[in-house]
Write a protein that holds these residues in place. Structure first.
Motif, PDB file in Angstrom:
ATOM      1  N   VAL A 255      -9.004 -23.253  59.037  1.00  0.00           N
ATOM      2  CA  VAL A 255      -7.671 -22.784  58.675  1.00  0.00           C
ATOM      3  C   VAL A 255      -6.626 -23.604  59.436  1.00  0.00           C
ATOM      4  N   SER A 256      -5.514 -23.892  58.794  1.00  0.00           N
ATOM      5  CA  SER A 256      -4.374 -24.533  59.446  1.00  0.00           C
ATOM      6  C   SER A 256      -3.130 -23.735  59.095  1.00  0.00           C
ATOM      7  N   GLY A 257      -2.096 -23.893  59.916  1.00  0.00           N
ATOM      8  CA  GLY A 257      -0.859 -23.189  59.617  1.00  0.00           C
ATOM      9  C   GLY A 257       0.185 -23.420  60.676  1.00  0.00           C
ATOM     10  N   PHE A 258       1.166 -22.519  60.716  1.00  0.00           N
ATOM     11  CA  PHE A 258       2.274 -22.654  61.656  1.00  0.00           C
ATOM     12  C   PHE A 258       2.231 -21.539  62.690  1.00  0.00           C
TER      13      PHE A 258
ATOM     14  N   ARG B  50      -6.706 -11.761  52.122  1.00  0.00           N
ATOM     15  CA  ARG B  50      -7.469 -11.695  53.365  1.00  0.00           C
ATOM     16  C   ARG B  50      -6.768 -12.439  54.501  1.00  0.00           C
ATOM     17  N   TRP B  51      -6.089 -13.537  54.188  1.00  0.00           N
ATOM     18  CA  TRP B  51      -5.453 -14.352  55.225  1.00  0.00           C
ATOM     19  C   TRP B  51      -3.934 -14.168  55.274  1.00  0.00           C
ATOM     20  N   SER B  52      -3.441 -13.070  54.722  1.00  0.00           N
ATOM     21  CA  SER B  52      -1.993 -12.834  54.713  1.00  0.00           C
ATOM     22  C   SER B  52      -1.454 -12.414  56.077  1.00  0.00           C
ATOM     23  N   LYS B  53      -2.296 -11.856  56.927  1.00  0.00           N
ATOM     24  CA  LYS B  53      -1.859 -11.421  58.254  1.00  0.00           C
ATOM     25  C   LYS B  53      -2.071 -12.544  59.266  1.00  0.00           C
ATOM     26  N   ALA B  54      -1.125 -12.676  60.175  1.00  0.00           N
ATOM     27  CA  ALA B  54      -1.215 -13.713  61.212  1.00  0.00           C
ATOM     28  C   ALA B  54      -2.249 -13.326  62.261  1.00  0.00           C
ATOM     29  N   CYS B  55      -3.053 -14.301  62.689  1.00  0.00           N
ATOM     30  CA  CYS B  55      -3.919 -14.113  63.853  1.00  0.00           C
ATOM     31  C   CYS B  55      -3.008 -14.083  65.076  1.00  0.00           C
TER      32      CYS B  55
ATOM     33  N   THR C 209      -6.352 -17.849  80.411  1.00  0.00           N
ATOM     34  CA  THR C 209      -7.045 -17.716  79.134  1.00  0.00           C
ATOM     35  C   THR C 209      -6.086 -17.100  78.121  1.00  0.00           C
ATOM     36  N   VAL C 210      -6.526 -17.012  76.874  1.00  0.00           N
ATOM     37  CA  VAL C 210      -5.775 -16.276  75.862  1.00  0.00           C
ATOM     38  C   VAL C 210      -6.703 -15.270  75.191  1.00  0.00           C
ATOM     39  N   LEU C 211      -6.149 -14.142  74.786  1.00  0.00           N
ATOM     40  CA  LEU C 211      -6.877 -13.179  73.965  1.00  0.00           C
ATOM     41  C   LEU C 211      -6.551 -13.484  72.515  1.00  0.00           C
ATOM     42  N   TYR C 212      -7.578 -13.640  71.705  1.00  0.00           N
ATOM     43  CA  TYR C 212      -7.435 -13.978  70.289  1.00  0.00           C
ATOM     44  C   TYR C 212      -7.876 -12.784  69.464  1.00  0.00           C
ATOM     45  N   GLN C 213      -7.085 -12.457  68.459  1.00  0.00           N
ATOM     46  CA  GLN C 213      -7.472 -11.406  67.535  1.00  0.00           C
ATOM     47  C   GLN C 213      -7.153 -11.855  66.118  1.00  0.00           C
ATOM     48  N   ASN C 214      -8.121 -11.675  65.246  1.00  0.00           N
ATOM     49  CA  ASN C 214      -7.974 -12.065  63.852  1.00  0.00           C
ATOM     50  C   ASN C 214      -8.045 -10.811  62.986  1.00  0.00           C
ATOM     51  N   PRO C 215      -6.912 -10.322  62.504  1.00  0.00           N
ATOM     52  CA  PRO C 215      -6.928  -9.123  61.672  1.00  0.00           C
ATOM     53  C   PRO C 215      -7.552  -9.358  60.302  1.00  0.00           C
ATOM     54  N   ASN C 216      -7.824 -10.626  59.978  1.00  0.00           N
ATOM     55  CA  ASN C 216      -8.430 -10.986  58.693  1.00  0.00           C
ATOM     56  C   ASN C 216      -9.951 -11.008  58.768  1.00  0.00           C
ATOM     57  N   SER C 217     -10.490 -10.787  59.951  1.00  0.00           N
ATOM     58  CA  SER C 217     -11.929 -10.872  60.193  1.00  0.00           C
ATOM     59  C   SER C 217     -12.569  -9.483  60.164  1.00  0.00           C
ATOM     60  N   THR C 218     -13.867  -9.465  59.951  1.00  0.00           N
ATOM     61  CA  THR C 218     -14.595  -8.201  60.019  1.00  0.00           C
ATOM     62  C   THR C 218     -14.796  -7.766  61.467  1.00  0.00           C
ATOM     63  N   SER C 219     -14.646  -8.711  62.398  1.00  0.00           N
ATOM     64  CA  SER C 219     -14.755  -8.407  63.822  1.00  0.00           C
ATOM     65  C   SER C 219     -13.381  -8.010  64.345  1.00  0.00           C
ATOM     66  N   VAL C 220     -13.239  -6.773  64.810  1.00  0.00           N
ATOM     67  CA  VAL C 220     -11.935  -6.289  65.257  1.00  0.00           C
ATOM     68  C   VAL C 220     -11.691  -6.530  66.742  1.00  0.00           C
TER      69      VAL C 220
END
Length: 141
Positions: free
Chosen positions: A72-75, A105-110, A119-130
């Motif tokens: 995935v790429s984006g802004f 599925r990819w309409s929400k921003a990670c 470090t950074v905490l990463y969360q992907n609301p488009n993933s099955t892993s919450v």
């Protein structure tokens, strides 16, 4: 002249006291892993790919993301110690050109949130892993 210097000094102290500290530096290459383990009889390479997260945050306000085997790429939308990663390209094709299910599925921003330990905490609301995933900056070669 002394009065101006004092005003500048007091203003600087006030800015620091009220949380106007330097924002988190997100630029660079970040790597994390969900820690998935392949069940007996399943392909461990597949589970490694699904488990892996890599994000490259560029100087130009864009990012490249590899999450669960999806490229995935984006802004980037910065907000203090957090940033939203909004997809506009998936597997090299514009999100708008994808099937509606993919667009939805990819309409929400990670989200990435800078931590005090670097470090950074990463969360992907488009993933099955919450669950949030800790990403570590990969050192520059």
């Amino acid at each position: 002249m002394t009065v101006i210097i004092r005003i500048i000094a007091v203003g600087g102290l006030a800015a620091t006291a009220f949380g106007c500290a330097k924002p988190f530096d997100f630029k660079g290459h970040w790597i994390g892993d969900r820690g998935l383990v392949a069940p007996a009889g399943q392909d461990p390479v597949l589970f490694h790919t699904i488990s892996k997260v890599e994000v490259t945050i560029k100087d130009n306000g864009r990012f490249d993301l590899f999450d669960s085997g999806v490229s995935v790429s984006g802004f980037i939308d910065y907000s203090g110690d957090s940033a939203g990663l909004q997809a506009d390209t998936i597997f090299g094709r514009a999100l708008k050109a994808q099937a509606s299910e993919v667009q939805d599925r990819w309409s929400k921003a990670c989200q990435v949130k800078g931590q005090k330990d670097g470090t950074v905490l990463y969360q992907n609301p488009n993933s099955t892993s919450v669950a949030s995933i800790v990403l570590k900056r990969e050192p520059k070669p």
